[in-house]
Scaffold this motif. Structure first.
Motif, PDB file in Angstrom:
ATOM      1  N   ASP A 112       0.880  -1.168   0.000  1.00 32.63           N
ATOM      2  CA  ASP A 112       0.000   0.000   0.000  1.00 32.63           C
ATOM      3  C   ASP A 112       0.915   1.214   0.000  1.00 32.63           C
ATOM      4  O   ASP A 112       1.486   1.573   1.036  1.00 32.63           O
ATOM      5  CB  ASP A 112      -0.900  -0.023   1.231  1.00 32.63           C
ATOM      6  N   THR A 113       1.091   1.836  -1.149  1.00 35.92           N
ATOM      7  CA  THR A 113       2.125   2.867  -1.279  1.00 35.92           C
ATOM      8  C   THR A 113       1.926   4.023  -0.312  1.00 35.92           C
ATOM      9  O   THR A 113       2.895   4.542   0.255  1.00 35.92           O
ATOM     10  CB  THR A 113       2.182   3.402  -2.715  1.00 35.92           C
ATOM     11  N   LEU A 119       3.076   7.170   5.062  1.00 37.53           N
ATOM     12  CA  LEU A 119       2.438   7.393   6.360  1.00 37.53           C
ATOM     13  C   LEU A 119       3.074   6.576   7.482  1.00 37.53           C
ATOM     14  O   LEU A 119       3.320   7.095   8.581  1.00 37.53           O
ATOM     15  CB  LEU A 119       0.937   7.064   6.253  1.00 37.53           C
ATOM     16  N   GLN A 120       3.331   5.312   7.221  1.00 34.20           N
ATOM     17  CA  GLN A 120       3.906   4.469   8.272  1.00 34.20           C
ATOM     18  C   GLN A 120       5.278   4.958   8.724  1.00 34.20           C
ATOM     19  O   GLN A 120       5.533   5.034   9.936  1.00 34.20           O
ATOM     20  CB  GLN A 120       3.970   3.024   7.797  1.00 34.20           C
ATOM     21  N   THR A 125       8.111   7.645  13.637  1.00 35.36           N
ATOM     22  CA  THR A 125       9.151   8.592  14.061  1.00 35.36           C
ATOM     23  C   THR A 125       8.533   9.668  14.950  1.00 35.36           C
ATOM     24  O   THR A 125       7.438  10.152  14.648  1.00 35.36           O
ATOM     25  CB  THR A 125       9.801   9.254  12.835  1.00 35.36           C
ATOM     26  N   PRO A 126       9.191  10.025  16.038  1.00 31.37           N
ATOM     27  CA  PRO A 126       8.683  11.155  16.839  1.00 31.37           C
ATOM     28  C   PRO A 126       8.558  12.405  15.977  1.00 31.37           C
ATOM     29  O   PRO A 126       9.541  12.847  15.363  1.00 31.37           O
ATOM     30  CB  PRO A 126       9.757  11.322  17.924  1.00 31.37           C
ATOM     31  N   ASP A 193      15.538   5.221   4.761  1.00 29.82           N
ATOM     32  CA  ASP A 193      16.128   3.979   4.234  1.00 29.82           C
ATOM     33  C   ASP A 193      15.987   2.857   5.255  1.00 29.82           C
ATOM     34  O   ASP A 193      15.591   1.739   4.916  1.00 29.82           O
ATOM     35  CB  ASP A 193      17.609   4.200   3.914  1.00 29.82           C
ATOM     36  N   ALA A 194      16.328   3.141   6.512  1.00 23.85           N
ATOM     37  CA  ALA A 194      16.256   2.117   7.559  1.00 23.85           C
ATOM     38  C   ALA A 194      14.821   1.690   7.813  1.00 23.85           C
ATOM     39  O   ALA A 194      14.542   0.501   8.030  1.00 23.85           O
ATOM     40  CB  ALA A 194      16.892   2.658   8.833  1.00 23.85           C
ATOM     41  N   GLN A 195      13.884   2.640   7.787  1.00 20.63           N
ATOM     42  CA  GLN A 195      12.491   2.302   8.058  1.00 20.63           C
ATOM     43  C   GLN A 195      11.899   1.411   6.971  1.00 20.63           C
ATOM     44  O   GLN A 195      11.131   0.490   7.259  1.00 20.63           O
ATOM     45  CB  GLN A 195      11.665   3.579   8.195  1.00 20.63           C
ATOM     46  N   LEU A 196      12.246   1.680   5.724  1.00 19.89           N
ATOM     47  CA  LEU A 196      11.692   0.876   4.629  1.00 19.89           C
ATOM     48  C   LEU A 196      12.312  -0.516   4.571  1.00 19.89           C
ATOM     49  O   LEU A 196      11.759  -1.419   3.944  1.00 19.89           O
ATOM     50  CB  LEU A 196      11.903   1.596   3.295  1.00 19.89           C
ATOM     51  N   LEU A 197      13.461  -0.693   5.215  1.00 16.09           N
ATOM     52  CA  LEU A 197      14.100  -2.014   5.262  1.00 16.09           C
ATOM     53  C   LEU A 197      13.671  -2.823   6.481  1.00 16.09           C
ATOM     54  O   LEU A 197      13.900  -4.029   6.531  1.00 16.09           O
ATOM     55  CB  LEU A 197      15.630  -1.869   5.278  1.00 16.09           C
ATOM     56  N   ALA A 198      13.078  -2.155   7.475  1.00 12.71           N
ATOM     57  CA  ALA A 198      12.739  -2.834   8.726  1.00 12.71           C
ATOM     58  C   ALA A 198      11.688  -3.908   8.492  1.00 12.71           C
ATOM     59  O   ALA A 198      10.644  -3.654   7.887  1.00 12.71           O
ATOM     60  CB  ALA A 198      12.239  -1.814   9.745  1.00 12.71           C
TER      61      ALA A 198
END
Length: 322
Positions: A112-113, A119-120, A125-126, A193-198
């Motif tokens: 879901d792009t 959004l995610q 992130t704070p 980058d880190a969030q999309l790899l998590a």
């Protein structure tokens, strides 16, 4: 009268000169020589070590393209959002004649792009109060209202000088400018980058989301074309820079250079079907009448084995059969 041959005496091995031989020393010298040769040739002829294309590098190099792409992901108008299986059901995907291959495979990696790419990461992130309010405003809006905001902001970015978000004229864009501006900050810091790899695992190996985000913009394509890796540049068989690539892939990538494959929306499926057919013909060649007779009819075997046929001339009566 048979004469007995004189018996030859076996030479005494101790009669020959000897010299000391250090096998361990010779092995170490050989190992050292091969190691130096390997590293030397690798340094001279190996593929270049290009830096990976990352979202952080993208946001630094072309923030306007990143922002426009993020708006497309948020509004569901990007290439990924409208791709179909295996990511979503927005389209049927590529077909091979009447066969809907992608649709049959189904959605195996749902994306879901808007939520997964925009959004995610923001919610994880704070955030400053303004961004938190923007997230709440987006969530409370209807789908039609969200589409109006993203469409209006996309048009405004297209009219702004160089697509610069800072130069967009005032308009009813809702929370979209605040969301994309904060996402740009996350991208520049490397956090995105880190969030999309998590994945929730110790090892992060799934680059799907990051690659899809990069592919929806123009940055990754520009980098690829600069290295002669574009589809119309025989990119599938090329290597970065001026280094030789995978020459054995020439037949597969060849079809992408000619019609009707070149301009077809089903190019991947058509090329796959063509290669499958050619592979089947090659495997079944000994059983296909006509094709299997080509070597015999052309007598190409006589050219291949010409030395044998030159030394063993065929009788006239058998010439017709060979």
């Amino acid at each position: 009268m048979n004469r007995k041959r004189p018996r030859q005496e076996t030479p005494d091995s101790h009669a020959f000169p000897t010299r000391p031989y250090d096998l361990v020393k010779e092995a170490l010298i050989a190992l050292l020589a091969v190691t130096l040769l390997t590293f030397g040739l690798a340094a001279l002829f190996s593929s270049p070590d290009e830096k990976p294309a990352t979202i952080s590098a993208w946001t630094q190099a072309d923030p306007a393209d990143f922002t426009a792409t993020a708006v497309g992901e948020l509004g569901g108008t990007s290439a990924t959002a409208q791709y179909g299986p295996p990511y979503n059901t927005a389209a049927d995907g590529q077909k091979l004649g009447p066969l809907s291959l992608q649709k049959w495979a189904g959605v195996k990696h749902p994306i879901d792009t808007a939520n997964d790419l925009v959004l995610q990461p923001l919610r994880q992130t704070p955030e400053p109060a303004a961004v938190t309010a923007a997230l709440a405003q987006w969530s409370a809006a209807t789908t039609d209202q969200q589409a109006k905001w993203t469409s209006a902001y996309t048009d405004a970015l297209g009219k702004a000088p160089n697509g610069d978000p800072a130069k967009v004229t005032s308009g009813d864009y809702g929370p979209v400018p605040a969301l994309t501006a904060r996402l740009l900050q996350l991208g520049r810091s490397g956090t995105l980058d880190a969030q999309l790899l998590a994945e929730g695992h110790y090892f992060q190996t799934d680059y799907t989301r990051a690659l899809l985000f990069l592919a929806d913009g123009s940055y990754l394509q520009d980098q690829a074309r600069a290295q002669h890796l574009g589809g119309d540049q025989w990119g599938m068989m090329n290597e970065t820079g001026n280094y030789p690539g995978q020459a054995w892939l020439w037949l597969y990538t060849f079809w992408y250079q000619v019609q009707p494959y070149k301009s077809s929306a089903n190019a991947d499926a058509l090329v796959w079907g063509t290669m499958a057919l050619l592979s089947a013909l090659l495997l079944l060649l000994p059983f296909i009448p006509g094709l299997r007779d080509i070597p015999r009819l052309t007598r190409v075997y006589r050219l291949i084995w010409r030395d044998w046929y030159r030394d063993h001339p065929t009788p006239r009566g058998d010439a017709a059969r060979t």
